[in-house]
Write a protein that holds these residues in place. Structure first.
Motif, short mmCIF file in Angstrom:
data_model
loop_
_atom_site.label_atom_id
_atom_site.label_comp_id
_atom_site.label_asym_id
_atom_site.label_seq_id
_atom_site.Cartn_x
_atom_site.Cartn_y
_atom_site.Cartn_z
N PRO A 126 -5.01 61.44 60.86
CA PRO A 126 -4.47 60.77 62.05
C PRO A 126 -3.16 60.06 61.74
O PRO A 126 -2.98 59.52 60.64
CB PRO A 126 -5.56 59.76 62.43
CG PRO A 126 -6.47 59.67 61.27
CD PRO A 126 -6.27 60.90 60.43
N GLN A 127 -2.26 60.10 62.68
CA GLN A 127 -0.95 59.49 62.51
C GLN A 127 -0.97 58.12 63.17
O GLN A 127 -1.26 58.00 64.36
CB GLN A 127 0.14 60.36 63.13
CG GLN A 127 0.17 61.77 62.57
CD GLN A 127 0.48 61.79 61.08
OE1 GLN A 127 1.39 61.12 60.64
NE2 GLN A 127 -0.28 62.56 60.34
N PHE A 128 -0.70 57.08 62.41
CA PHE A 128 -0.69 55.72 62.93
C PHE A 128 0.75 55.27 63.10
O PHE A 128 1.60 55.53 62.24
CB PHE A 128 -1.42 54.76 61.98
CG PHE A 128 -2.87 55.07 61.83
CD1 PHE A 128 -3.76 54.74 62.83
CD2 PHE A 128 -3.34 55.73 60.70
CE1 PHE A 128 -5.10 55.03 62.71
CE2 PHE A 128 -4.68 56.01 60.57
CZ PHE A 128 -5.56 55.67 61.57
#
Length: 132
Positions: free
Chosen positions: A19-21
């Motif tokens: 996941p890209q935060f």
């Protein structure tokens, strides 16, 4: 060689699937003007503090030296609720503990009669020296 390519491919796929935060930008939040920020410290445990913002947030407290070396405090704070009203809490913190008062805080219901009687009996037994 093929094993190393497979491992490297798996690692690259795992990194790509992670996941890209994104870090929130604090400048995107609405600006709130500070209307008042007064602080006074007398150096012996006595102090006063008042803070007020344009959105209705307010805090004030006064501190003074306590009997056991602590700083006692009393004051209040308030903040806006979602319905447009304000929550307000008044408090005292001293050698006897912390006491907060607000219509939003739950309150203790009176003890039932049988519990009051049990406490009275236990106090009487303690006075007579009876221990369990």
């Amino acid at each position: 060689m093929n094993f190393a390519v497979v491992v490297l491919s798996c690692l690259m796929a795992a990194v790509a699937a992670a996941p890209q935060f994104t870090r929130p930008n604090l400048l995107d939040r609405p600006f709130v003007a500070i209307l008042r920020d007064e602080r006074q410290d007398l150096g012996d445990g006595a102090f006063s503090y008042v803070f007020e913002a344009a959105n209705g947030i307010r805090e004030s407290r006064v501190g003074y030296p306590g009997s056991k070396g602590q700083t006692n405090m009393q004051g209040s704070y308030r903040f806006p609720l979602d319905d447009g009203t304000f929550a307000e809490v008044r408090f005292i913190a001293d050698e006897f503990g912390f006491l907060a008062e607000s219509p939003l805080l739950p309150f203790l219901h009176p003890l039932p009669a049988h519990a009051v009687e049990q406490i009275r009996v236990a106090e009487e037994q303690r006075r007579r020296g009876i221990q369990f």
